[in-house]
Design a protein around this motif. Structure first.
Motif, short mmCIF file in Angstrom:
data_model
loop_
_atom_site.label_atom_id
_atom_site.label_comp_id
_atom_site.label_asym_id
_atom_site.label_seq_id
_atom_site.Cartn_x
_atom_site.Cartn_y
_atom_site.Cartn_z
N LEU A 1 0.82 -1.20 0.00
CA LEU A 1 0.00 0.00 0.00
C LEU A 1 0.86 1.26 0.00
O LEU A 1 0.55 2.24 -0.68
CB LEU A 1 -0.94 -0.01 1.21
N SER A 2 1.94 1.23 0.76
CA SER A 2 2.84 2.39 0.81
C SER A 2 3.49 2.65 -0.54
O SER A 2 3.61 3.80 -0.98
CB SER A 2 3.92 2.19 1.88
N VAL A 3 3.88 1.58 -1.22
CA VAL A 3 4.47 1.73 -2.55
C VAL A 3 3.45 2.34 -3.52
O VAL A 3 3.77 3.21 -4.33
CB VAL A 3 4.98 0.37 -3.07
N LEU A 4 2.22 1.88 -3.39
CA LEU A 4 1.16 2.39 -4.27
C LEU A 4 0.94 3.88 -4.03
O LEU A 4 0.86 4.67 -4.99
CB LEU A 4 -0.13 1.62 -4.02
N LEU A 5 0.87 4.29 -2.76
CA LEU A 5 0.55 5.68 -2.44
C LEU A 5 1.74 6.61 -2.65
O LEU A 5 1.56 7.78 -3.03
CB LEU A 5 0.05 5.79 -1.00
N ARG A 6 2.94 6.13 -2.38
CA ARG A 6 4.12 6.99 -2.43
C ARG A 6 4.78 7.05 -3.81
O ARG A 6 5.41 8.06 -4.15
CB ARG A 6 5.16 6.51 -1.41
N VAL A 7 4.66 6.01 -4.62
CA VAL A 7 5.35 5.96 -5.91
C VAL A 7 4.38 5.81 -7.08
O VAL A 7 4.36 6.63 -8.00
CB VAL A 7 6.38 4.80 -5.94
N GLU A 8 3.58 4.77 -7.03
CA GLU A 8 2.76 4.44 -8.20
C GLU A 8 1.68 5.49 -8.47
O GLU A 8 1.47 5.90 -9.62
CB GLU A 8 2.13 3.06 -8.02
N LEU A 9 0.96 5.90 -7.43
CA LEU A 9 -0.11 6.86 -7.64
C LEU A 9 0.41 8.22 -8.13
O LEU A 9 -0.14 8.78 -9.09
CB LEU A 9 -0.93 7.03 -6.37
N PRO A 10 1.47 8.80 -7.52
CA PRO A 10 2.00 10.06 -8.07
C PRO A 10 2.50 9.92 -9.51
O PRO A 10 2.31 10.84 -10.32
CB PRO A 10 3.15 10.40 -7.11
N ALA A 11 3.13 8.78 -9.83
CA ALA A 11 3.62 8.59 -11.19
C ALA A 11 2.48 8.40 -12.18
O ALA A 11 2.61 8.74 -13.37
CB ALA A 11 4.55 7.37 -11.24
N THR A 12 1.37 7.87 -11.72
CA THR A 12 0.23 7.61 -12.59
C THR A 12 -0.66 8.83 -12.74
O THR A 12 -1.45 8.91 -13.69
CB THR A 12 -0.60 6.43 -12.02
N ALA A 13 -0.54 9.80 -11.84
CA ALA A 13 -1.44 10.96 -11.84
C ALA A 13 -1.49 11.69 -13.18
O ALA A 13 -2.59 12.06 -13.64
CB ALA A 13 -1.04 11.92 -10.72
N PRO A 14 -0.36 11.94 -13.88
CA PRO A 14 -0.47 12.61 -15.19
C PRO A 14 -1.27 11.80 -16.20
O PRO A 14 -2.01 12.37 -17.02
CB PRO A 14 0.99 12.76 -15.63
#
Length: 258
Positions: free
Chosen positions: A162-175
């Motif tokens: 969950l931390s990886v998703l919130l800290r890395v994947e979600l910000p990278a996917t936002a654009p």
């Protein structure tokens, strides 16, 4: 400089198109009842800005658009994160998604109208259905493009899934999600107006266009309504592009813009 050139070229293209329509209408190449001069259409479009009933209809269309697009975001983003993060779930529902995705939303109007009636609920349901797909697939694609080194680094420091998703994947996917929302915004507006036109009664910009085409010499009003629909789409896209530039200036398409 690049942005200024884009604006100037865009304005030039609009002026050339309007000039061509004006010349064709004035020359009588096409009957005025079929294609009035652009100046008459634009004048009528400006006049409609002072019509409270027309503006109420535009407001109804915008409300349905906003509700449908908002629901699509609420559904598509979490579902996209789930499908992109859990391959087992993606494999399980892939066949269903590929079956539903090609179905044209307009073809579902009779069925949805029978289930929900012909009011705002039908418009919102169809807009949501059509708008989900660009956001969903952009979210899944964005997750696939996340830098694996960044994810592995967090895992090496003991961070959970969950931390990886919130800290890395979600910000990278936002654009990618933002780009999907921008695409869906145009789709949602098309569905809002098209559903109203096919319904033929109620309130909305599409209702105005549908009723105008039945009136004697109503082509000018039809085209004026189309101008309003195009103007709404232009404003929405401009606002969303501006938001992307402010939120994600590091992306390749916005990097170096002045």
């Amino acid at each position: 400089m690049r942005r200024r050139q884009e604006l100037l070229l865009g304005a030039l293209g609009v002026l050339l198109a309007l000039g061509l329509c004006e010349a064709v209408g004035r020359a009588g190449i096409v009957r005025r009842s079929y294609l009035p001069p652009a100046s008459e259409v634009l004048t009528r479009a400006v006049e409609l800005a002072g019509d409270p009933l027309f503006l109420a209809g535009v407001g109804a269309t915008v409300r349905a658009w906003a509700l449908g697009l908002g629901l699509a975001c609420v559904i598509a983003v979490p579902l996209g994160l789930l499908l992109g993060s859990v391959p087992v779930v993606d494999d399980a529902v892939r066949a269903i998604i590929e079956f539903l995705r090609p179905l044209p939303s307009v073809a579902l109007i009779p069925l949805v109208s029978l289930l929900l009636g012909s009011g705002t609920e039908t418009k919102v349901a169809l807009i949501t259905y059509a708008s989900v797909w660009p956001i969903l697939f952009n979210t899944v694609y964005g997750l696939g493009e996340t830098d694996p080194l960044a994810k592995d680094t967090l895992r090496a420091f003991g961070f959970g899934r969950l931390s990886v998703l919130l800290r890395v994947e979600l910000p990278a996917t936002a654009p990618f999600i933002a780009a999907g929302v921008r695409i869906s915004a145009a789709v949602a507006l098309v569905l809002a107006v098209a559903t109203e036109i096919l319904a033929g009664f109620g309130e909305g910009l599409g209702i105005f266009i549908a009723q105008s085409q039945l009136a004697t010499d109503g082509t000018r009003d039809v085209l004026a309504g189309v101008v309003w629909a195009g103007g709404l789409g232009l404003v929405i896209n401009t606002v969303l592009v501006w938001g992307e530039r402010r939120l994600f200036p590091w992306t390749p398409e916005h990097r170096g813009e002045r």
